[in-house]
Scaffold this motif. Structure first.
Motif, PDB file in Angstrom:
ATOM      1  N   LEU A 157      35.369  55.279  55.215  1.00 19.61           N
ATOM      2  CA  LEU A 157      36.266  54.086  55.118  1.00 19.61           C
ATOM      3  C   LEU A 157      35.379  52.581  55.208  1.00 19.61           C
ATOM      4  CD1 LEU A 157      39.167  52.727  54.951  1.00 19.61           C
ATOM      5  CD2 LEU A 157      39.260  52.685  57.604  1.00 19.61           C
ATOM      6  N   LEU A 158      35.586  51.922  54.168  1.00 20.70           N
ATOM      7  CA  LEU A 158      34.976  50.791  54.066  1.00 20.70           C
ATOM      8  C   LEU A 158      35.996  49.593  54.226  1.00 20.70           C
ATOM      9  CD1 LEU A 158      32.543  49.036  53.111  1.00 20.70           C
ATOM     10  CD2 LEU A 158      33.216  49.232  50.599  1.00 20.70           C
ATOM     11  N   LEU A 159      35.752  48.683  54.989  1.00 19.80           N
ATOM     12  CA  LEU A 159      36.569  47.512  55.611  1.00 19.80           C
ATOM     13  C   LEU A 159      35.735  46.390  55.002  1.00 19.80           C
ATOM     14  CD1 LEU A 159      37.305  48.651  59.101  1.00 19.80           C
ATOM     15  CD2 LEU A 159      38.521  48.996  56.832  1.00 19.80           C
ATOM     16  N   LEU A 160      36.241  45.488  54.090  1.00 17.11           N
ATOM     17  CA  LEU A 160      35.893  44.275  53.575  1.00 17.11           C
ATOM     18  C   LEU A 160      36.638  42.989  54.055  1.00 17.11           C
ATOM     19  CD1 LEU A 160      35.333  45.244  49.998  1.00 17.11           C
ATOM     20  CD2 LEU A 160      33.586  45.339  51.909  1.00 17.11           C
ATOM     21  N   ASP A 161      35.902  41.927  54.602  1.00 18.19           N
ATOM     22  CA  ASP A 161      36.652  40.852  55.210  1.00 18.19           C
ATOM     23  C   ASP A 161      36.653  39.797  54.098  1.00 18.19           C
ATOM     24  OD1 ASP A 161      38.142  38.961  56.669  1.00 18.19           O
ATOM     25  OD2 ASP A 161      37.112  39.316  58.527  1.00 18.19           O
ATOM     26  N   GLU A 162      37.512  39.378  53.307  1.00 20.73           N
ATOM     27  CA  GLU A 162      37.319  38.282  52.451  1.00 20.73           C
ATOM     28  C   GLU A 162      36.087  38.492  51.597  1.00 20.73           C
ATOM     29  OE1 GLU A 162      39.565  35.936  52.189  1.00 20.73           O
ATOM     30  OE2 GLU A 162      40.733  35.532  53.795  1.00 20.73           O
ATOM     31  N   PRO A 163      36.135  39.544  50.922  1.00 21.06           N
ATOM     32  CA  PRO A 163      34.878  39.840  50.095  1.00 21.06           C
ATOM     33  C   PRO A 163      34.635  39.051  48.752  1.00 21.06           C
ATOM     34  CG  PRO A 163      36.577  41.490  49.712  1.00 21.06           C
ATOM     35  CD  PRO A 163      36.987  40.691  50.914  1.00 21.06           C
ATOM     36  N   PHE A 164      35.664  38.509  48.308  1.00 15.55           N
ATOM     37  CA  PHE A 164      35.630  37.542  47.113  1.00 15.55           C
ATOM     38  C   PHE A 164      35.888  36.102  47.372  1.00 15.55           C
ATOM     39  CE2 PHE A 164      38.345  41.379  46.626  1.00 15.55           C
ATOM     40  CZ  PHE A 164      37.390  42.318  46.154  1.00 15.55           C
ATOM     41  N   SER A 165      35.802  35.578  48.562  1.00 11.03           N
ATOM     42  CA  SER A 165      36.407  34.232  48.826  1.00 11.03           C
ATOM     43  C   SER A 165      35.299  33.193  48.444  1.00 11.03           C
ATOM     44  CB  SER A 165      36.675  34.061  50.447  1.00 11.03           C
ATOM     45  OG  SER A 165      35.388  34.416  51.118  1.00 11.03           O
ATOM     46  N   LEU A 182      33.054  51.918  43.126  1.00 11.37           N
ATOM     47  CA  LEU A 182      32.296  52.553  44.550  1.00 11.37           C
ATOM     48  C   LEU A 182      33.177  53.553  45.433  1.00 11.37           C
ATOM     49  CD1 LEU A 182      30.395  49.183  45.600  1.00 11.37           C
ATOM     50  CD2 LEU A 182      29.363  51.270  44.827  1.00 11.37           C
ATOM     51  N   VAL A 183      34.591  53.154  45.379  1.00 11.82           N
ATOM     52  CA  VAL A 183      35.379  53.764  46.205  1.00 11.82           C
ATOM     53  C   VAL A 183      35.657  55.100  45.555  1.00 11.82           C
ATOM     54  CG1 VAL A 183      37.744  53.925  46.953  1.00 11.82           C
ATOM     55  CG2 VAL A 183      36.459  51.871  47.159  1.00 11.82           C
ATOM     56  N   ALA A 184      35.653  55.094  44.154  1.00 15.26           N
ATOM     57  CA  ALA A 184      36.004  56.272  43.388  1.00 15.26           C
ATOM     58  C   ALA A 184      34.689  57.330  43.576  1.00 15.26           C
ATOM     59  CB  ALA A 184      36.222  55.954  41.970  1.00 15.26           C
ATOM     60  N   GLU A 185      33.607  56.765  43.285  1.00 20.72           N
ATOM     61  CA  GLU A 185      32.343  57.667  43.208  1.00 20.72           C
ATOM     62  C   GLU A 185      31.764  58.098  44.452  1.00 20.72           C
ATOM     63  OE1 GLU A 185      29.015  55.953  40.941  1.00 20.72           O
ATOM     64  OE2 GLU A 185      30.354  55.341  39.499  1.00 20.72           O
ATOM     65  N   GLU A 186      32.085  57.114  45.461  1.00 27.96           N
ATOM     66  CA  GLU A 186      31.863  57.616  46.996  1.00 27.96           C
ATOM     67  C   GLU A 186      32.887  58.473  47.718  1.00 27.96           C
ATOM     68  OE1 GLU A 186      28.495  56.469  48.674  1.00 27.96           O
ATOM     69  OE2 GLU A 186      28.152  56.883  46.446  1.00 27.96           O
ATOM     70  N   ASN A 187      33.798  58.604  46.908  1.00 29.20           N
ATOM     71  CA  ASN A 187      34.838  59.448  47.702  1.00 29.20           C
ATOM     72  C   ASN A 187      35.524  59.053  48.884  1.00 29.20           C
ATOM     73  OD1 ASN A 187      36.243  61.823  47.303  1.00 29.20           O
ATOM     74  ND2 ASN A 187      34.953  63.163  48.374  1.00 29.20           N
ATOM     75  N   MET A 188      35.703  57.795  48.972  1.00 30.64           N
ATOM     76  CA  MET A 188      36.187  57.114  50.328  1.00 30.64           C
ATOM     77  C   MET A 188      37.322  56.324  49.902  1.00 30.64           C
ATOM     78  SD  MET A 188      33.391  54.127  50.540  1.00 30.64           S
ATOM     79  CE  MET A 188      33.216  52.910  49.327  1.00 30.64           C
ATOM     80  N   ALA A 189      37.830  55.563  51.173  1.00 32.30           N
ATOM     81  CA  ALA A 189      38.955  54.680  51.106  1.00 32.30           C
ATOM     82  C   ALA A 189      38.454  53.403  51.528  1.00 32.30           C
ATOM     83  CB  ALA A 189      39.942  55.198  51.864  1.00 32.30           C
ATOM     84  N   CYS A 190      39.171  52.330  51.099  1.00 36.34           N
ATOM     85  CA  CYS A 190      38.693  50.855  51.362  1.00 36.34           C
ATOM     86  C   CYS A 190      40.024  50.002  51.497  1.00 36.34           C
ATOM     87  CB  CYS A 190      38.246  50.484  50.013  1.00 36.34           C
ATOM     88  SG  CYS A 190      37.618  48.589  50.094  1.00 36.34           S
ATOM     89  N   ILE A 191      39.649  49.040  52.698  1.00 37.04           N
ATOM     90  CA  ILE A 191      40.690  48.187  52.846  1.00 37.04           C
ATOM     91  C   ILE A 191      40.268  46.693  52.899  1.00 37.04           C
ATOM     92  CG2 ILE A 191      42.307  47.249  54.771  1.00 37.04           C
ATOM     93  CD1 ILE A 191      42.748  49.748  56.203  1.00 37.04           C
ATOM     94  N   PHE A 192      40.621  45.693  52.066  1.00 37.98           N
ATOM     95  CA  PHE A 192      39.871  44.470  51.983  1.00 37.98           C
ATOM     96  C   PHE A 192      41.232  43.511  52.534  1.00 37.98           C
ATOM     97  CE2 PHE A 192      41.428  44.715  47.460  1.00 37.98           C
ATOM     98  CZ  PHE A 192      42.147  43.518  47.349  1.00 37.98           C
ATOM     99  N   VAL A 193      40.597  42.417  52.989  1.00 40.82           N
ATOM    100  CA  VAL A 193      41.586  41.255  53.368  1.00 40.82           C
ATOM    101  C   VAL A 193      41.224  40.079  52.418  1.00 40.82           C
ATOM    102  CG1 VAL A 193      41.419  39.276  55.116  1.00 40.82           C
ATOM    103  CG2 VAL A 193      41.555  41.886  55.926  1.00 40.82           C
ATOM    104  N   THR A 194      42.314  39.411  52.145  1.00 37.93           N
ATOM    105  CA  THR A 194      42.373  38.288  51.050  1.00 37.93           C
ATOM    106  C   THR A 194      43.307  37.339  51.650  1.00 37.93           C
ATOM    107  OG1 THR A 194      42.352  37.662  48.832  1.00 37.93           O
ATOM    108  CG2 THR A 194      43.555  39.302  49.569  1.00 37.93           C
TER     109      THR A 194
END
Length: 326
Positions: A157-165, A182-194
């Motif tokens: 699981l990758l967690l991204l806090d305001e990655p594009f701000s 990356l999420v597809a190729e690394e076979n994981m899940a992701c949550i990002f905050v915005t």
């Protein structure tokens, strides 16, 4: 598909003030969830709780069906299968971008480390910048290096806090595409905050709206946008018109079951054969599109169009969709 993350009735308070209020959600492999809300709505706190960096008051947190151990039960807070990239999570300043990524793999053998770092540099488009120091790199390059560093040890699981701000339009667009890849190729899940709905479309599979630490709506982004649960969900996700039931019934002959209707500006289509007539009272240039104010008797509706009009023009229009609210 197997669930990567399960969050059930998560609660967190500071000095009796509720910061996170009974939050429940789940994620499968390859899924990306966006958390959207105003400042202070609890977005970043939820990430830290999921990452095992904060102690929840109550609730259940599972990663790959295993309990996420809270800080009180660990010597060093966190979980090896979960990586978080925060706004205040800087790179080591005196080593190159490549060396920053290598540092996460310092306990692996040299052959594997070299192979893994090469792959991450290519996936994040950093090959040309790999030997630069962070201070000589753009915001986009630094952000991509921070993400590559987080991915080094293959988290679930990758967690991204305001990655594009802090990124300009071009870098933001590039990074959004790279996160999906990356999420597809690394076979994981992701949550990002915005706090920006434009970050969500084309990137997230699911959108959760947060208000005062509580999820008020969660669904596919377009579903949340087109059919918000209330005025808060509508306002945090874009422009809208709010029209009362009696006005809708009188002007548009729409038989609404609830007290109010939300109509998105782009759901108003100007068409010569449209059912309704209006006069344009204002035209605002918005770059690639124009914002019009349409006056129908005493009602003013905001409308987006790609066509050119001038104040005083009379037009016909149709309402393509709307959401009903209590």
């Amino acid at each position: 598909m197997t669930k990567v993350l399960e969050v059930h009735k998560l609660n967190f308070s500071i000095e009796e003030k509720k910061i996170v209020n009974s939050v429940s959600l789940s994620l499968k492999k390859h899924q990306i969830l966006a958390l959207l809300g105003q400042s202070g709505s609890g977005k970043s706190t939820i990430l830290k709780l999921i990452a095992g960096l904060l102690e929840p008051d109550s609730g259940k947190l599972l990663i790959d069906h295993e309990r996420i151990t809270p800080p009180s039960e660990k010597l060093i807070a966190g979980h090896p299968k979960i990586k978080i990239v925060r706004q205040d999570n800087p790179l080591f300043p005196n080593i190159s971008l490549r060396e920053n990524i290598e540092y996460e793999l310092r306990f692996f053998n040299e052959e594997y480390k070299a192979e893994r770092v090469e792959k991450l540099l290519k996936m994040t488009g950093l090959k040309k910048a790999e030997h630069q120091l962070p201070r000589h790199s753009s915001e986009g390059e630094q952000q991509r290096a921070a993400i590559a560093r987080a991915l080094a040890d293959k988290p679930s699981l990758l967690l991204l806090d305001e990655p594009f701000s802090n990124l300009d339009y071009k870098n933001k667009s590039t990074l959004k595409e790279e996160v999906k890849q990356l999420v597809a190729e690394e076979n994981m899940a992701c949550i990002f905050v915005t706090h920006d709905i434009s970050d969500v479309f084309g990137t997230a599979d699911q959108l959760a709206i947060l208000k005062k630490g509580k999820i008020t709506q969660i669904n596919e982004p377009l579903s949340v946008y087109n059919y918000p649960n209330g005025t808060y969900e509508a306002s945090i996700s874009g422009e809208f018109n709010l029209v009362k039931q009696d006005t809708v019934s009188q002007l548009f002959k729409i038989k609404a079951k609830k007290r109010r209707l939300i109509i998105r500006p782009e759901a108003i289509k100007i068409d010569a054969s449209g059912k309704y007539k209006a006069k344009i009272t204002a035209v605002i240039e918005r770059g690639v599109y124009k914002e019009l104010a349409l006056k129908i008797e005493s009602e003013i509706l905001k409308c987006f169009t790609m066509e050119s009009y001038t104040v005083g023009d009379s037009v016909n229009f149709d309402i393509l969709r709307y959401a009903e609210l209590d």
